[in-house]
Design a protein around this motif. Structure first.
Motif, PDB file in Angstrom:
ATOM      1  N   ILE A  47     -22.342   8.863   0.470  1.00  0.00           N
ATOM      2  CA  ILE A  47     -21.089   8.619  -0.258  1.00  0.00           C
ATOM      3  C   ILE A  47     -20.449   9.949  -0.562  1.00  0.00           C
ATOM      4  CG2 ILE A  47     -20.089   7.790  -2.414  1.00  0.00           C
ATOM      5  CD1 ILE A  47     -22.524   5.752  -2.323  1.00  0.00           C
ATOM      6  N   MET A  48     -19.258  10.070  -0.164  1.00  0.00           N
ATOM      7  CA  MET A  48     -18.561  11.328  -0.435  1.00  0.00           C
ATOM      8  C   MET A  48     -17.434  11.062  -1.434  1.00  0.00           C
ATOM      9  SD  MET A  48     -18.430  13.033   3.295  1.00  0.00           S
ATOM     10  CE  MET A  48     -18.409  14.680   2.695  1.00  0.00           C
ATOM     11  N   VAL A  49     -17.407  11.878  -2.453  1.00  0.00           N
ATOM     12  CA  VAL A  49     -16.298  11.777  -3.414  1.00  0.00           C
ATOM     13  C   VAL A  49     -15.333  12.909  -3.082  1.00  0.00           C
ATOM     14  CG1 VAL A  49     -15.636  11.822  -5.825  1.00  0.00           C
ATOM     15  CG2 VAL A  49     -17.825  10.817  -5.139  1.00  0.00           C
ATOM     16  N   LEU A  50     -14.166  12.522  -2.676  1.00  0.00           N
ATOM     17  CA  LEU A  50     -13.248  13.527  -2.138  1.00  0.00           C
ATOM     18  C   LEU A  50     -12.010  13.688  -3.027  1.00  0.00           C
ATOM     19  CD1 LEU A  50     -13.333  12.185   1.494  1.00  0.00           C
ATOM     20  CD2 LEU A  50     -14.542  14.204   0.661  1.00  0.00           C
ATOM     21  N   GLU A  51     -11.466  14.860  -3.006  1.00  0.00           N
ATOM     22  CA  GLU A  51     -10.189  15.117  -3.679  1.00  0.00           C
ATOM     23  C   GLU A  51      -9.101  14.985  -2.617  1.00  0.00           C
ATOM     24  OE1 GLU A  51      -8.493  18.551  -6.594  1.00  0.00           O
ATOM     25  OE2 GLU A  51     -10.497  18.796  -5.751  1.00  0.00           O
ATOM     26  N   PRO A  52      -8.110  14.193  -2.841  1.00  0.00           N
ATOM     27  CA  PRO A  52      -7.146  13.926  -1.752  1.00  0.00           C
ATOM     28  C   PRO A  52      -6.289  15.124  -1.397  1.00  0.00           C
ATOM     29  CG  PRO A  52      -6.820  12.453  -3.633  1.00  0.00           C
ATOM     30  CD  PRO A  52      -7.851  13.410  -4.042  1.00  0.00           C
ATOM     31  N   ASN A  53      -6.207  16.128  -2.260  1.00  0.00           N
ATOM     32  CA  ASN A  53      -5.347  17.241  -1.887  1.00  0.00           C
ATOM     33  C   ASN A  53      -6.099  18.364  -1.176  1.00  0.00           C
ATOM     34  OD1 ASN A  53      -6.588  17.395  -4.224  1.00  0.00           O
ATOM     35  ND2 ASN A  53      -4.944  18.341  -5.404  1.00  0.00           N
ATOM     36  N   SER A  74     -19.574   7.899   6.662  1.00  0.00           N
ATOM     37  CA  SER A  74     -20.037   7.772   5.276  1.00  0.00           C
ATOM     38  C   SER A  74     -19.051   6.945   4.460  1.00  0.00           C
ATOM     39  CB  SER A  74     -20.224   9.170   4.668  1.00  0.00           C
ATOM     40  OG  SER A  74     -19.099   9.958   4.936  1.00  0.00           O
ATOM     41  N   ASN A  75     -19.509   6.479   3.327  1.00  0.00           N
ATOM     42  CA  ASN A  75     -18.618   5.775   2.409  1.00  0.00           C
ATOM     43  C   ASN A  75     -17.842   6.821   1.618  1.00  0.00           C
ATOM     44  OD1 ASN A  75     -19.810   3.350   3.234  1.00  0.00           O
ATOM     45  ND2 ASN A  75     -21.482   3.647   1.769  1.00  0.00           N
ATOM     46  N   ASN A  76     -16.560   6.713   1.684  1.00  0.00           N
ATOM     47  CA  ASN A  76     -15.750   7.760   1.055  1.00  0.00           C
ATOM     48  C   ASN A  76     -15.045   7.247  -0.197  1.00  0.00           C
ATOM     49  OD1 ASN A  76     -16.284   9.584   3.176  1.00  0.00           O
ATOM     50  ND2 ASN A  76     -14.960   8.290   4.430  1.00  0.00           N
ATOM     51  N   ILE A  77     -14.972   8.104  -1.130  1.00  0.00           N
ATOM     52  CA  ILE A  77     -14.280   7.783  -2.372  1.00  0.00           C
ATOM     53  C   ILE A  77     -13.259   8.883  -2.615  1.00  0.00           C
ATOM     54  CG2 ILE A  77     -14.501   7.470  -4.856  1.00  0.00           C
ATOM     55  CD1 ILE A  77     -17.512   6.739  -4.170  1.00  0.00           C
ATOM     56  N   LEU A  78     -12.097   8.476  -2.737  1.00  0.00           N
ATOM     57  CA  LEU A  78     -11.031   9.467  -2.971  1.00  0.00           C
ATOM     58  C   LEU A  78     -10.668   9.482  -4.453  1.00  0.00           C
ATOM     59  CD1 LEU A  78     -10.353  10.569  -0.243  1.00  0.00           C
ATOM     60  CD2 LEU A  78      -8.047   9.646  -0.491  1.00  0.00           C
ATOM     61  N   VAL A  79     -10.742  10.579  -5.047  1.00  0.00           N
ATOM     62  CA  VAL A  79     -10.427  10.672  -6.477  1.00  0.00           C
ATOM     63  C   VAL A  79      -9.362  11.755  -6.684  1.00  0.00           C
ATOM     64  CG1 VAL A  79     -11.332  11.100  -8.769  1.00  0.00           C
ATOM     65  CG2 VAL A  79     -12.782  10.024  -7.051  1.00  0.00           C
ATOM     66  N   ASP A  80      -8.280  11.337  -7.318  1.00  0.00           N
ATOM     67  CA  ASP A  80      -7.247  12.343  -7.607  1.00  0.00           C
ATOM     68  C   ASP A  80      -7.470  12.858  -9.018  1.00  0.00           C
ATOM     69  OD1 ASP A  80      -5.109  13.921  -7.692  1.00  0.00           O
ATOM     70  OD2 ASP A  80      -3.625  12.342  -7.321  1.00  0.00           O
ATOM     71  N   ILE A 107     -22.985   1.831  -5.946  1.00  0.00           N
ATOM     72  CA  ILE A 107     -22.154   2.167  -4.806  1.00  0.00           C
ATOM     73  C   ILE A 107     -22.938   1.971  -3.514  1.00  0.00           C
ATOM     74  CG2 ILE A 107     -21.067   4.106  -3.629  1.00  0.00           C
ATOM     75  CD1 ILE A 107     -20.027   4.944  -6.393  1.00  0.00           C
TER      76      ILE A 107
END
Lengths: 284, 403
Positions: free
Chosen positions: A267-273, B334-340, B355
């Protein structure tokens, strides 16, 4: 006439039979004249004597045996031993033999027994069992013959041999000997088993040692080989990658990302910018 | 006693031979006997100068005497069997030993003969009796004897003997057989007493037997007993019954020792070759590894340098492409989570524990779905995973790549 001849012949024969005596090979003879000994030294064969005046007594000239009864003697270490012996003797001086023991073999044996036991006692009290049993047998034999011979000679006896038949421990001592033997065997048995364990352990240890050495040598050799391989590889890598280190870093990082991150379930937690999402957020 | 008459008046042909020390020759004796008999009868018939009465009486007497003499003479024949010798004595004195066959001696009371078997093997037993049908077994009094080291052994011995010299055997010792037994007992104990127990029980047997035999013979010869010891057999030499158990255990212990050693040898024979095999494997693997690493390096380098030459032609585009493709591969799998993070500072709650379980409603945003289009760069790295031989090699791989 006939009767007269027969009577005369008979009388002559009787007279003749009274005036001769034979001496056998196995005989010793004493010739007496009215009670007085006048001859002892007769060869085997036919001999003459005067009827009524002379008479003869015969003795056995063979080797006779005095087999003594077993008796206890004390040794030097004050232990009792049971000793059984025998004496071989023959008549030496038949005249003396006749006068001292009346020519009686049994009486001679009894006298001999007494003398020999006395000798035994003195010889045994000087020695320990071990000497008696093993080393000093022949010495004792010689000593006994020398000791006894003069006494025997006084009885007209010639000692041929003295032999110790048995030297035994009394039963109560025998039991302790058995116990000792048992203990000794137990010791021997234990020793054998321990020796076996010792030897076995040595063999096992040796095997283990060899195993360790063989494996260690193999490890060493393998590490040498691996090292050579790695060194060679490193050399090749270094030579080529140093052409453009920056690109290499980028190229290699990409591979690493793929290998380490791109797995299902992660699981990757990504920042959209981020750079990657540059077009994702606001298309311009 | 008319038969004895000729002996008295010296007419007898036999008594005249007494002086002759040689044993009488049979033929000669027979001849002289015939002559004498013939002479008697011939002289009697031819003599006419004597009175008829006296003549006939003498004639009768002479005939009787002659007949008695013949009969007496015939009693002198004796046979000697094969393997036997006959000892002849004349008036007590020894005159000779005769061989097997038919023999003649001057009959009793002048000469006597005694047959002695010289080839018969007699035997005596010490320490046991094998007796004919009677109770057999040990005779402890004879069998138990002390050894040099003051142990007690149970010895059973048999001695076989025969007559060596018939004359000595007959004349020198009273009861040679029992003398032999006494001597044997004495010698046996002497020899055993001279040896240690272990020697008696194990390796010393033949030596002991030989010593006993020699010594008995020496002693018997010193008595001139006329006996020849033909063989001495040590039937049995054992520890006494009382300690048999302990002795057996000691023997078992000896076997145990051997067994333990054999077991250890077995272990050794198992372990060492296995180790050699394992060592061989280790070295072979290392060689394999070496070749593998070098070959892989060559491959990697070749890949890189080819790529590099293309990259140099268009660096920016190639780099960009490689980056995007790599990201695609990474994020696509991979399972992706986008956090702003900047968009709102409210506290975000991520149920991270849930998750992993794929429940889409829990996930706030799922931006990109998998796209099963593998990038060329990813393909090159796949073999790396499959080629690896073991964990150790893999870990090395990572080490190497890591620097």
């Amino acid at each position: 006439m006939l009767n007269k001849i027969l009577v005369a012949a008979g009388a002559l024969l009787l007279l003749l039979s009274m005036s001769v005596f034979t001496v056998g090979v196995t005989e010793r003879v004493i010739k007496f004249q009215l009670g007085e000994i006048i001859g002892t030294d007769f060869q085997p064969g036919l001999h003459f004597k005067w009827p009524f005046v002379n008479n003869v007594i015969k003795f056995d000239s063979r080797i006779l045996t005095m087999d003594s009864t077993p008796e206890r003697f004390l040794t030097a270490e004050k232990k009792n031993v049971i000793v059984d012996s025998f004496v071989k003797w023959r008549i030496g001086d038949v005249k003396v033999f006749y006068t001292t023991v009346s020519g009686d073999v049994n009486q001679a044996n009894v006298r001999l027994d007494q003398i020999i036991k006395d000798s035994f006692r003195s010889e045994f009290s000087k020695r320990e069992i071990k000497q008696l049993v093993s080393t000093d047998r022949s010495i004792i034999r010689e000593a006994l013959i020398t000791n006894v011979s003069p006494h025997a000679k006084k009885m007209g006896i010639e000692i041929v041999d003295v032999q110790v038949k048995r030297i035994d421990l009394p039963p109560e001592v025998s039991n302790s000997v058995y116990q000792r033997m048992e203990a000794e065997r137990a010791r021997v048995a234990r020793e054998f088993r321990s020796q076996g364990s010792e030897e076995a352990e040595r063999i096992r240890a040796n095997a283990d040692k060899q195993q360790a050495i063989i494996l260690a040598n193999a490890y060493r050799d393998s590490e040498v080989l691996r090292g050579e391989g790695d060194a060679k590889a490193a050399e090749v890598y270094a030579k080529n990658y140093s052409e453009d280190p920056d690109f290499y870093a980028f190229y290699r990082s990409m591979i690493a990302y793929r290998l380490s991150l791109g797995k299902s379930g992660n699981i990757m937690v990504l920042e959209p910018n981020s750079d990657f999402f540059k077009f994702f957020k606001n298309q311009k | 006693m008319s038969w004895n008459e000729p002996g008295g008046d010296k007419k007898d042909p036999w008594s005249g031979r007494n002086d002759n020390k040689n044993p009488p020759d049979l033929d000669e004796v027979m001849r002289s006997l015939q002559e004498k008999l013939g002479g008697l009868f011939g002289g009697g018939s031819g003599g006419g100068d004597q009175t008829p009465g006296n003549d006939s009486v003498f004639k009768g007497l002479a005939f009787l005497g002659a007949a008695a003499a013949v009969l007496w003479g015939l009693t002198g024949f004796y046979t000697v069997d094969e393997g036997t010798r006959s000892v002849v004595t004349r008036l007590g004195a020894y005159v000779g030993t005769t061989q097997p066959g038919l023999n003649w001696h001057i009959p009793y009371p002048i000469e006597q003969q005694l047959n002695i078997n010289v080839e018969h093997q007699s035997f005596i037993e010490i320490g046991y009796r094998s007796g004919g049908g009677q109770a057999t077994g040990s005779v402890p009094k004879e069998a138990m004897m002390l050894t040099k080291d003051e142990n007690i052994v149970d010895v059973r011995l048999a001695v076989q003997y025969q007559v060596k010299d018939a004359k000595d055997f007959a004349f020198n010792v009273l009861d040679p057989a029992s003398t032999l037994k006494q001597v044997t007992e004495s010698v046996l104990r002497g020899v055993i007493g001279h040896s240690d127990m272990d020697f008696v029980l194990t390796e010393g047997r033949s030596e002991i037997v030989q010593a006993i035999k020699t010594e008995i013979q020496t002693v018997m010869d010193s008595y001139q007993a006329g006996i020849l010891i033909t063989s001495v057999n040590l039937q049995d030499a054992q520890p006494p019954e009382q300690v048999q158990g302990a002795f057996e255990d000691a023997i078992k212990a000896r076997e145990d020792k051997q067994r333990l050693i054999n077991e250890a040898e077995t272990y050794s024979n198992d372990v060492v070759p296995k180790a050699r095999g394992k060592a061989s494997r280790i070295v072979q693997e290392a060689e394999g590894y070496e070749q593998n690493v070098i070959a892989r390096a060559d491959g990697d380098v070749s890949h890189f340098s080819q790529l590099l030459s293309e990259y140099k032609k268009a660096p920016a585009v190639t780099k960009q492409r490689m980056y995007i493709e790599a990201m695609e591969s990474v994020l696509g799998h991979s399972n992706n989570i986008l956090v702003d993070v900047k968009g709102g500072n409210n506290i975000m709650y991520l149920p991270l524990d849930k998750i992993g379980v794929k429940t889409p409603e829990e996930i706030q945003q799922q931006v990109i779905n998998h796209e099963p289009v593998p990038a060329p760069a990813a393909q090159t790295s796949v073999p790396v995973k499959t080629v690896k031989t073991d964990d150790r090699a893999a870990s090395r791989e990572h080490d190497l790549r890591g620097r």
